[in-house]
Design a protein around this motif. Structure first.
Motif, PDB file in Angstrom:
ATOM      1  N   THR A   1       4.492  11.090   7.294  1.00 25.36           N
ATOM      2  CA  THR A   1       3.718  10.811   8.500  1.00 25.36           C
ATOM      3  C   THR A   1       2.948   9.512   8.356  1.00 25.36           C
ATOM      4  O   THR A   1       2.109   9.374   7.465  1.00 25.36           O
ATOM      5  CB  THR A   1       2.721  11.955   8.776  1.00 25.36           C
ATOM      6  OG1 THR A   1       3.425  13.196   8.837  1.00 25.36           O
ATOM      7  CG2 THR A   1       2.006  11.720  10.098  1.00 25.36           C
ATOM      8  N   GLU A   2       3.255   8.560   9.247  1.00 25.67           N
ATOM      9  CA  GLU A   2       2.569   7.273   9.254  1.00 25.67           C
ATOM     10  C   GLU A   2       1.383   7.298  10.205  1.00 25.67           C
ATOM     11  O   GLU A   2       1.373   8.042  11.183  1.00 25.67           O
ATOM     12  CB  GLU A   2       3.508   6.133   9.679  1.00 25.67           C
ATOM     13  CG  GLU A   2       4.774   5.987   8.864  1.00 25.67           C
ATOM     14  CD  GLU A   2       5.945   6.677   9.505  1.00 25.67           C
ATOM     15  OE1 GLU A   2       7.097   6.255   9.260  1.00 25.67           O
ATOM     16  OE2 GLU A   2       5.730   7.649  10.259  1.00 25.67           O
ATOM     17  N   SER A   3       0.419   6.434   9.932  1.00 27.55           N
ATOM     18  CA  SER A   3      -0.720   6.233  10.818  1.00 27.55           C
ATOM     19  C   SER A   3      -1.299   4.855  10.553  1.00 27.55           C
ATOM     20  O   SER A   3      -0.923   4.192   9.580  1.00 27.55           O
ATOM     21  CB  SER A   3      -1.785   7.314  10.603  1.00 27.55           C
ATOM     22  OG  SER A   3      -2.311   7.234   9.287  1.00 27.55           O
TER      23      SER A   3
ATOM     24  N   GLY B   1      -1.461   2.237  12.847  1.00 26.58           N
ATOM     25  CA  GLY B   1      -1.048   1.164  13.742  1.00 26.58           C
ATOM     26  C   GLY B   1      -2.040   0.955  14.870  1.00 26.58           C
ATOM     27  O   GLY B   1      -2.981   1.733  15.044  1.00 26.58           O
TER      28      GLY B   1
ATOM     29  N   LEU C   1      -1.758   0.310   7.203  1.00 22.86           N
ATOM     30  CA  LEU C   1      -0.950   1.479   7.556  1.00 22.86           C
ATOM     31  C   LEU C   1      -0.970   2.467   6.408  1.00 22.86           C
ATOM     32  O   LEU C   1      -1.008   2.074   5.233  1.00 22.86           O
ATOM     33  CB  LEU C   1       0.487   1.066   7.856  1.00 22.86           C
ATOM     34  CG  LEU C   1       0.683  -0.034   8.894  1.00 22.86           C
ATOM     35  CD1 LEU C   1       2.186  -0.262   9.131  1.00 22.86           C
ATOM     36  CD2 LEU C   1      -0.025   0.287  10.178  1.00 22.86           C
TER      37      LEU C   1
ATOM     38  N   CYS D   1       0.839   6.236   4.933  1.00 23.95           N
ATOM     39  CA  CYS D   1       1.994   7.129   5.013  1.00 23.95           C
ATOM     40  C   CYS D   1       1.743   8.283   4.046  1.00 23.95           C
ATOM     41  O   CYS D   1       1.718   8.080   2.835  1.00 23.95           O
ATOM     42  CB  CYS D   1       3.257   6.372   4.640  1.00 23.95           C
ATOM     43  SG  CYS D   1       4.707   7.418   4.382  1.00 23.95           S
TER      44      CYS D   1
ATOM     45  N   MET E   1       7.563  -1.422  15.467  1.00 28.03           N
ATOM     46  CA  MET E   1       7.302  -0.069  15.016  1.00 28.03           C
ATOM     47  C   MET E   1       7.528  -0.078  13.500  1.00 28.03           C
ATOM     48  O   MET E   1       8.589  -0.524  13.039  1.00 28.03           O
ATOM     49  CB  MET E   1       8.257   0.924  15.678  1.00 28.03           C
ATOM     50  CG  MET E   1       7.961   2.377  15.319  1.00 28.03           C
ATOM     51  SD  MET E   1       6.476   2.999  16.105  1.00 28.03           S
ATOM     52  CE  MET E   1       7.110   3.331  17.752  1.00 28.03           C
TER      53      MET E   1
ATOM     54  N   TYR F   1       7.883   1.924   9.891  1.00 30.30           N
ATOM     55  CA  TYR F   1       8.316   3.211   9.370  1.00 30.30           C
ATOM     56  C   TYR F   1       8.157   3.259   7.857  1.00 30.30           C
ATOM     57  O   TYR F   1       8.457   2.288   7.156  1.00 30.30           O
ATOM     58  CB  TYR F   1       9.795   3.459   9.691  1.00 30.30           C
ATOM     59  CG  TYR F   1      10.114   3.518  11.163  1.00 30.30           C
ATOM     60  CD1 TYR F   1      10.487   2.375  11.856  1.00 30.30           C
ATOM     61  CD2 TYR F   1      10.054   4.725  11.849  1.00 30.30           C
ATOM     62  CE1 TYR F   1      10.788   2.428  13.208  1.00 30.30           C
ATOM     63  CE2 TYR F   1      10.357   4.788  13.203  1.00 30.30           C
ATOM     64  CZ  TYR F   1      10.716   3.636  13.875  1.00 30.30           C
ATOM     65  OH  TYR F   1      11.024   3.698  15.212  1.00 30.30           O
TER      66      TYR F   1
ATOM     67  N   THR G   1       4.762   4.111  13.322  1.00 30.17           N
ATOM     68  CA  THR G   1       3.462   3.769  13.910  1.00 30.17           C
ATOM     69  C   THR G   1       3.564   2.359  14.470  1.00 30.17           C
ATOM     70  O   THR G   1       4.078   1.460  13.805  1.00 30.17           O
ATOM     71  CB  THR G   1       2.322   3.905  12.873  1.00 30.17           C
ATOM     72  OG1 THR G   1       1.061   3.686  13.512  1.00 30.17           O
ATOM     73  CG2 THR G   1       2.479   2.938  11.713  1.00 30.17           C
ATOM     74  N   GLN G   2       3.113   2.175  15.691  1.00 22.42           N
ATOM     75  CA  GLN G   2       3.295   0.903  16.404  1.00 22.42           C
ATOM     76  C   GLN G   2       2.215  -0.099  16.019  1.00 22.42           C
ATOM     77  O   GLN G   2       1.012   0.233  16.037  1.00 22.42           O
ATOM     78  CB  GLN G   2       3.267   1.130  17.912  1.00 22.42           C
ATOM     79  CG  GLN G   2       3.376  -0.133  18.735  1.00 22.42           C
ATOM     80  CD  GLN G   2       4.752  -0.795  18.620  1.00 22.42           C
ATOM     81  OE1 GLN G   2       5.771  -0.113  18.549  1.00 22.42           O
ATOM     82  NE2 GLN G   2       4.770  -2.128  18.606  1.00 22.42           N
TER      83      GLN G   2
END
Length: 127
Positions: free
Chosen positions: A5-7, A9, A20, A22, A92, A94, A121-122
């Protein structure tokens, strides 16, 4: 079941910074090949930064010196610190956990069929 799970962005002005994160599902992935990829609609995905199980890092030329990949094993978290961001970094992003040999046998942009991908995450960099 591996979960990634990424976050982190968001929208940032050119020249700004983002980090970022992960988080993996808790298995000991320290011996695996970990890579940050990015993709923009209509373009091929590209490998951005990689960390192998020896702690060796590699970067694509366009981000070297601006991005840093690292991992906190205790937190099961992979990071991508991004600074001096440019509009062309918009994509995006990843996080990918892959088999160990991918780091040593393949170029930065390669992911095997066994790789685990997060949802992305964008990152948007405005000029």
């Amino acid at each position: 079941q591996v979960q990634v799970t990424e976050s982190g962005g968001g929208l940032v002005q050119a020249g700004g910074s983002l980090t970022l994160s992960c988080v993996d599902s808790g298995y000991n992935y320290d011996t695996y090949c970990m890579t940050w990829f990015r993709q923009t609609p209509g373009k091929e995905r590209e490998g951005v930064a990689r960390l192998n199980h020896h702690g060796t890092t590699s970067y694509r030329d366009s981000v070297r010196g601006r991005f840093t990949i690292s991992r906190d094993s205790a937190k099961h978290t992979l990071y991508l610190q991004m600074s001096s961001l440019k509009p062309e970094d918009t994509a995006m992003y990843y996080c990918v956990i892959d088999l160990p040999h991918v780091c040593t046998d393949f170029e930065l942009g390669h992911a095997s069929d066994f790789a685990y991908w997060g949802q992305g995450t964008q990152v948007t960099v405005s000029s």
